[in-house]
Design a protein around this motif. Structure first.
Motif, PDB file in Angstrom:
ATOM      1  N   LEU A 120      34.051  36.594  33.818  1.00 48.05           N
ATOM      2  CA  LEU A 120      35.488  36.624  33.527  1.00 48.05           C
ATOM      3  C   LEU A 120      36.295  36.985  34.766  1.00 48.05           C
ATOM      4  O   LEU A 120      37.446  36.567  34.911  1.00 48.05           O
ATOM      5  CB  LEU A 120      35.780  37.643  32.422  1.00 48.05           C
ATOM      6  N   VAL A 121      35.698  37.764  35.657  1.00 52.50           N
ATOM      7  CA  VAL A 121      36.416  38.228  36.844  1.00 52.50           C
ATOM      8  C   VAL A 121      36.891  37.062  37.700  1.00 52.50           C
ATOM      9  O   VAL A 121      37.879  37.176  38.432  1.00 52.50           O
ATOM     10  CB  VAL A 121      35.516  39.187  37.667  1.00 52.50           C
ATOM     11  N   ALA A 122      36.207  35.927  37.604  1.00 48.37           N
ATOM     12  CA  ALA A 122      36.548  34.770  38.435  1.00 48.37           C
ATOM     13  C   ALA A 122      37.440  33.772  37.709  1.00 48.37           C
ATOM     14  O   ALA A 122      37.701  32.686  38.217  1.00 48.37           O
ATOM     15  CB  ALA A 122      35.269  34.072  38.899  1.00 48.37           C
ATOM     16  N   MET A 123      37.910  34.140  36.499  1.00 48.88           N
ATOM     17  CA  MET A 123      38.756  33.234  35.718  1.00 48.88           C
ATOM     18  C   MET A 123      40.215  33.671  35.779  1.00 48.88           C
ATOM     19  O   MET A 123      40.515  34.841  36.009  1.00 48.88           O
ATOM     20  CB  MET A 123      38.330  33.249  34.245  1.00 48.88           C
ATOM     21  N   SER A 124      41.100  32.739  35.507  1.00 52.15           N
ATOM     22  CA  SER A 124      42.503  33.076  35.332  1.00 52.15           C
ATOM     23  C   SER A 124      42.644  33.775  33.983  1.00 52.15           C
ATOM     24  O   SER A 124      42.438  33.159  32.934  1.00 52.15           O
ATOM     25  CB  SER A 124      43.376  31.819  35.358  1.00 52.15           C
ATOM     26  N   ILE A 125      42.978  35.040  33.993  1.00 49.76           N
ATOM     27  CA  ILE A 125      43.119  35.790  32.746  1.00 49.76           C
ATOM     28  C   ILE A 125      44.341  35.310  31.977  1.00 49.76           C
ATOM     29  O   ILE A 125      44.335  35.269  30.743  1.00 49.76           O
ATOM     30  CB  ILE A 125      43.194  37.302  33.032  1.00 49.76           C
ATOM     31  N   ARG A 126      45.386  34.911  32.669  1.00 48.53           N
ATOM     32  CA  ARG A 126      46.562  34.349  31.988  1.00 48.53           C
ATOM     33  C   ARG A 126      46.171  33.108  31.187  1.00 48.53           C
ATOM     34  O   ARG A 126      46.571  32.945  30.024  1.00 48.53           O
ATOM     35  CB  ARG A 126      47.647  34.002  33.004  1.00 48.53           C
TER      36      ARG A 126
ATOM     37  N   LEU B  57      28.787  43.572  46.532  1.00 43.89           N
ATOM     38  CA  LEU B  57      29.545  43.134  47.702  1.00 43.89           C
ATOM     39  C   LEU B  57      29.425  41.628  47.953  1.00 43.89           C
ATOM     40  O   LEU B  57      30.435  40.971  48.216  1.00 43.89           O
ATOM     41  CB  LEU B  57      29.131  43.922  48.936  1.00 43.89           C
ATOM     42  N   PRO B  58      28.217  41.047  47.883  1.00 47.39           N
ATOM     43  CA  PRO B  58      28.144  39.595  48.058  1.00 47.39           C
ATOM     44  C   PRO B  58      28.955  38.826  47.009  1.00 47.39           C
ATOM     45  O   PRO B  58      29.605  37.829  47.341  1.00 47.39           O
ATOM     46  CB  PRO B  58      26.643  39.301  47.902  1.00 47.39           C
ATOM     47  N   ARG B  59      28.941  39.297  45.747  1.00 44.68           N
ATOM     48  CA  ARG B  59      29.728  38.620  44.714  1.00 44.68           C
ATOM     49  C   ARG B  59      31.223  38.755  45.004  1.00 44.68           C
ATOM     50  O   ARG B  59      31.989  37.798  44.874  1.00 44.68           O
ATOM     51  CB  ARG B  59      29.417  39.203  43.329  1.00 44.68           C
ATOM     52  N   ALA B  60      31.634  39.965  45.390  1.00 45.96           N
ATOM     53  CA  ALA B  60      33.046  40.208  45.694  1.00 45.96           C
ATOM     54  C   ALA B  60      33.491  39.365  46.878  1.00 45.96           C
ATOM     55  O   ALA B  60      34.584  38.778  46.868  1.00 45.96           O
ATOM     56  CB  ALA B  60      33.267  41.687  45.987  1.00 45.96           C
ATOM     57  N   ARG B  61      32.642  39.281  47.906  1.00 42.80           N
ATOM     58  CA  ARG B  61      32.991  38.507  49.101  1.00 42.80           C
ATOM     59  C   ARG B  61      33.126  37.022  48.762  1.00 42.80           C
ATOM     60  O   ARG B  61      34.064  36.342  49.196  1.00 42.80           O
ATOM     61  CB  ARG B  61      31.935  38.707  50.184  1.00 42.80           C
ATOM     62  N   GLU B  62      32.191  36.521  47.949  1.00 40.69           N
ATOM     63  CA  GLU B  62      32.209  35.099  47.602  1.00 40.69           C
ATOM     64  C   GLU B  62      33.497  34.715  46.881  1.00 40.69           C
ATOM     65  O   GLU B  62      34.084  33.664  47.162  1.00 40.69           O
ATOM     66  CB  GLU B  62      31.003  34.766  46.721  1.00 40.69           C
ATOM     67  N   LEU B  63      33.948  35.561  45.948  1.00 39.45           N
ATOM     68  CA  LEU B  63      35.158  35.225  45.206  1.00 39.45           C
ATOM     69  C   LEU B  63      36.418  35.485  46.020  1.00 39.45           C
ATOM     70  O   LEU B  63      37.279  34.608  46.146  1.00 39.45           O
ATOM     71  CB  LEU B  63      35.231  36.016  43.899  1.00 39.45           C
TER      72      LEU B  63
END
Length: 280
Positions: free
Chosen positions: A223-229, A68-74
């Protein structure tokens, strides 16, 4: 105003994105740890490694305190808001191979298409497997973040070079834990490696391979915080350099050893099971 009269801080779970999407839907239940369920699912997964629904059950039974803290931060950051606008849902992007093939040869996109087509996989198929558990969905930022974690799994195979053999899957899980620590990754990765060692008598350095994967994951930005495109458009070799993904030498060594011993890395138990049938 006294301390007793002070207004308490707002609930961070009810924070919203600029478009009004709440971080956590109030109807979403609190995650609860269930070790017994996780172990049961793991034992069943050993019998049927293709049953991806069991994997998602393990993650649900072993929630990460840091999720949850990681999800909230991003999700509440400007970066997260830009990603959600550009990439609201990854499967349609990842499954549009015709569009991805327009990117340059040697790109991550071409390697991804080659991998998915060779293995007969699709991002939509992974979604379908995750939905077999019948878990309710919630329209919140946590859902977007969780889906994004799920939908980049096969992309990790491509970037790291780990195959879909038993060891390759354990390595990808520990690579993922290096990026985003979660008890489920540890259980699946290390217990899965132990099962390989117990079931296949070999000199293959299995634990060196999974520990190496863990280290490589720690060195790679999430990777979750990167532009996948943007990532798909990069040259594969350059992408690996930029992300700090080094060659998995111990994984390759395991494959070399197994082949020299007459063991198929993609069917580790096949030889032993056949011997057991002949001896029966």
């Amino acid at each position: 105003m006294t301390d007793q009269q002070a207004i308490p801080p707002a609930d961070p779970n009810l924070a919203c994105a600029p478009d009004g999407t709440v971080f956590r839907n109030p109807a979403r239940p609190q995650p609860k740890r269930n070790v017994r369920k996780a172990l049961h699912n793991f034992r069943e997964l050993i019998k049927d490694k293709e049953n991806t629904a069991l994997v998602f059950g393990i993650y649900e039974a072993l929630p990460s305190k840091a999720f949850l803290p990681r999800a909230r931060e991003l999700t509440l950051s400007e970066t997260g808001q830009a990603l959600r606008a550009a990439e609201p849902f990854l499967p349609p992007i990842l499954d549009d191979h015709a569009e991805l093939r327009k990117l340059p040869a040697g790109s991550v996109a071409h390697a991804y298409c080659d991998f998915m087509e060779r293995e007969g996989l699709s991002a939509a198929g992974l979604v379908a497997e995750s939905e077999k558990a019948g878990r309710p969905q919630y329209d919140d930022l946590i859902q977007w973040y969780g889906f994004r974690q799920r939908d980049t799994h096969d992309l990790m195979h491509v970037l790291t070079g780990y195959g879909r053999d038993a060891l390759g899957e354990q390595c990808v899980l520990l690579f993922t834990h290096g990026q985003q620590p979660a008890p489920g990754h540890l259980l699946l990765g290390y217990a899965g490696a132990l099962n390989i060692v117990k079931q296949v008598k070999s000199k293959a350095p299995v634990f060196k391979a999974v520990r190496e994967a863990h280290r490589i994951g720690k060195a790679c930005p999430p990777l979750v915080a990167m532009s996948i495109r943007d990532l798909l458009a990069m040259d594969l070799v350059e992408a690996r350099k930029a992300l700090g993904i080094t060659p998995a030498k111990w994984y390759a060594e395991c494959h070399r050893v197994w082949k020299s011993e007459g063991v198929d890395p993609y069917d580790l138990l096949g030889k032993q099971m056949q011997e057991q049938k002949l001896a029966a």
